[in-house]
Each structure stands twice: as structure tokens, then as C-alpha cells.
Design an enzyme around this catalytic site. Structure first.
Site, short mmCIF file in Angstrom:
data_model
loop_
_atom_site.label_atom_id
_atom_site.label_comp_id
_atom_site.label_asym_id
_atom_site.label_seq_id
_atom_site.Cartn_x
_atom_site.Cartn_y
_atom_site.Cartn_z
N GLU A 44 0.43 -1.48 -0.42
CA GLU A 44 0.03 -0.36 -0.19
C GLU A 44 0.82 1.27 -0.17
O GLU A 44 1.73 1.52 1.00
CB GLU A 44 -0.63 -0.28 1.00
CG GLU A 44 -1.64 0.98 1.26
CD GLU A 44 -2.93 1.05 2.33
OE1 GLU A 44 -3.62 1.89 2.83
OE2 GLU A 44 -2.54 0.36 3.26
N CYS B 76 0.81 -14.10 -13.95
CA CYS B 76 1.14 -13.76 -15.25
C CYS B 76 0.23 -13.22 -16.24
O CYS B 76 0.81 -13.15 -17.53
CB CYS B 76 1.65 -14.85 -16.18
SG CYS B 76 3.42 -15.73 -15.39
#
Length: 348
Positions: free
Chosen positions: A97, A123
Site C-alpha cells: 500500500e 502472469c
């Protein structure tokens, strides 16, 4: 999903300078190789990956994402004021964050009205982000947007080497679960997409299909023990063989739906770009989908598996090399652990 008004304007990419060969890695693992009587060259033989590249120590994903994005924006000719969305799509992040996209947004000096967020899906994050942005453009929510990925794989490889060397119970069977982690490389890529009304290229993103088989979410599991700025241990264990078999089964289902949605036959593709995992995966994928492997453009031999950047950076390099021409049909075949699959069609 089908799109009528979405265009791909430009790619930008960055490749690290540091090159680490599979031979280099095996030399470091020689105590274990000797103990288990493993043949030299095993890593390259199993993966088809000769080398991979890494950023210098301390490099953050946002840094390289910004470099790739600046190139893509400049190439596109799209005004920064028209960019209404920024998505950071890589597995690697600066921290948990805030969103790494906020760091990239600030560095690019994008408008305050530009929405931004991270998309994480192993991915497949970059292709997922392309569909999210395409929907926003199609709905008229934004005129243009940019997607970035900055993958930093060095810490994972270093931790994996250390885990193998210090595992007192290591065996031929157990080491297989570490192999996929040793194929990882680093790279950064960005793409600018726009509404057809302001497009300078006319390269149409036609649409495609997404499918999942989350019963296999345990086949590749990675974790981080400290902050994501690569000061902690990053580890991953993969059942590569089972992952490949079930991943390609999912890819077959997704491709059949994609072809149906786009009205394409297998012969319609001029060029194919897929997620770069390894040579065995590549061969099985093309055989199963009954696609011409000569239309593929591989980069895995010298880039390794660069995570979410793998497919788009391969496409960016292929375009740069002149492998794509006007009016070509392009297939983008993406897959990620979870299992998740997205396949897209492009009219260049």
C-alpha cells in the site's frame, strides 16, 4: 468480449543490462548437482532458457514501469491530457500500500482526473488489464489509457538458489518444484490504448475470451516474507508438469471460444504472441491448439519468464523487428497460474 472502438497505439519496453545464464546458476548449485548426480545443462535443457536478465539491486518495479511508459506515450503521440486511466499490472510491486500505480502516475505527471489502480493476477495481469481498459474505452469512460508492468525477478531467483543449497532434505523429486523459479527474468513493458476516434494507428483490439479453472490454484504458489521492495525473501514452489498439462487444457478451451467469437480459423493468424514459459510448454501449446509454430516469436531463450511482462514485451520486440504488418491478424495467448487464461485478437 468484443470491442468496436478500441485501438492499440504503441508499446514501450525496457530490458535490464545484467545477464545471468542458466550455466551461471548451475555453477552456484554445483554442490547440490554433485550430491544428486544431476547432469550439467539440465536447467537449459528442461526450459530452453539460456539466460535471463536482472535489474541492479534496489530497483523498484515503478522505476522501470515509468521508463517503459514514457517510451510508449511518446511513440503513441497521444496527449497525456487524454490519458484517463493508468493500470500497474505486474506481480512485482513497490509495496502493498499504496498502489504502485500511484508512484507511476506521479512520475509520469498524468492528470489528476486519471484513475489509477493495480491489477494482480500472476502472469496474466497485463492481458487482464487490457480487457479492463478496453471496456472503459468502449463505454466512453476514458479516451485513452496506459498499462504498465515492471517485473523484478532477481530476488526470487536468489532466494530459490539459497533454499536449494540449504535444504538438507533436497532430492531429485523435491528440486523439481524449484526449477520454475530459476527460469524467472526481469523486464518492463507498457502499452497505450485509445478510442478509435483519436487513434493515430487504427490497430484494432477486436476482443477475445477469458476462462479459468481455479481447482488448480495450488500448482504454483509464491509468497513474500517482508516488504515488496525486494528486501525480504520471495519464494515460489511449482508443480511444473501438472501445471503445464492443465494449463494447456485450459488454453485449448479458451482458444476454441476465442476463435468462435472472432470468427477466425487457425489459418487466419499472421502472427502469434504467447506467454513465454519454456520450450516444452511452447511445443505442447502449439501442437494442442493446432497452430503453426512458425508464426510464433519466442524470446524465452534470452529473457526467460518475465511474468506479466512476458507476452507484451515479446509482442513489443516483434513489432519493433518488423514482424507485424498492416492488416495482419494477431493472436495474443495469455495464461497464468490460478489457473487463468485470456486470449485476444488484434487487427493491425
Amino acid at each position: 468480449m468484443l470491442f468496436k472502438n478500441v485501438c492499440i497505439e504503441a508499446f514501450g519496453y525496457e530490458i535490464p543490462d545484467e545477464i545471468v545464464s542458466s550455466e551461471d546458476i548451475e555453477k552456484r548449485l554445483s554442490p547440490v548437482y554433485d550430491r544428486l548426480k544431476l547432469p550439467e545443462g539440465r536447467l537449459e535443457m528442461m526450459s530452453g532458457i539460456k539466460e535471463r536478465r536482472f535489474w541492479k539491486n534496489g530497483t523498484r518495479p515503478s522505476e522501470v514501469s515509468v521508463c517503459a511508459a514514457k517510451k510508449a506515450i511518446e511513440k503513441s503521440g497521444i496527449s497525456r491530457q487524454d490519458i484517463g486511466c493508468l493500470i500497474h499490472a505486474s506481480v512485482s510491486r513497490d509495496f502493498l500500500e499504496p498502489a504502485t500505480a500511484s508512484v507511476v502516475h506521479n512520475a509520469l505527471d498524468l492528470p489528476c482526473g486519471c484513475s489509477l489502480f493495480d491489477v494482480s493476477n500472476a502472469c496474466l495481469g497485463f492481458l487482464n488489464s487490457m480487457t479492463v481498459l478496453a471496456n472503459m474505452i468502449e463505454l466512453g469512460q476514458v479516451n485513452a489509457g496506459v498499462i504498465v508492468s515492471g517485473e523484478c525477478g532477481k530476488q526470487l531467483v536468489e532466494t530459490t538458489i539459497n533454499n536449494i543449497l540449504t535444504d538438507t532434505d533436497i532430492s531429485r523429486k523435491k528440486i523439481k518444484h524449484y526449477i520454475a523459479s530459476l527460469t524467472i527474468g526481469s523486464g518492463a513493458v507498457a502499452v497505450v490504448m485509445s478510442h478509435s476516434s483519436i487513434s493515430k494507428t487504427g490497430h484494432k483490439l477486436l476482443g477475445g475470451q477469458a476462462r479459468s479453472n481455479t481447482r488448480h490454484n495450488e500448482l504454483c504458489i509464491g509468497g513474500i516474507n517482508a516488504d515488496v521492495a525486494h528486501t525480504g525473501d520471495v519464494s515460489m514452489l511449482t508443480d511444473s508438469e501438472t501445471l503445464m498439462i492443465n494449463g494447456i487444457k485450459l488454453a485449448k478451451e479458451t482458444w476454441e471460444e476465442t476463435r468462435s467469437k472472432l470468427g477466425w480459423e487457425n489459418s487466419a493468424m499472421s502472427r502469434i504472441f504467447c506467454h513465454q514459459v519454456g520450450s516444452a510448454h511452447r511445443k505442447m501449446l502449439y501442437e494442442t491448439l493446432k497452430l503453426d509454430i512458425k508464426k510464433d516469436f519466442p524470446t524465452l531463450e534470452y529473457l526467460g519468464n518475465t511474468g506479466s511482462a512476458s507476452l507484451p514485451i515479446t509482442m513489443a520486440i516483434g513489432i519493433e523487428k518488423g514482424l507485424v504488418k498492416k492488416d495482419d491478424n494477431i493472436a495474443m495467448l495469455g495464461i497464468g497460474s490460478g489457473l487463468n487464461c485470456v486470449m485476444l485478437g488484434v487487427k493491425w
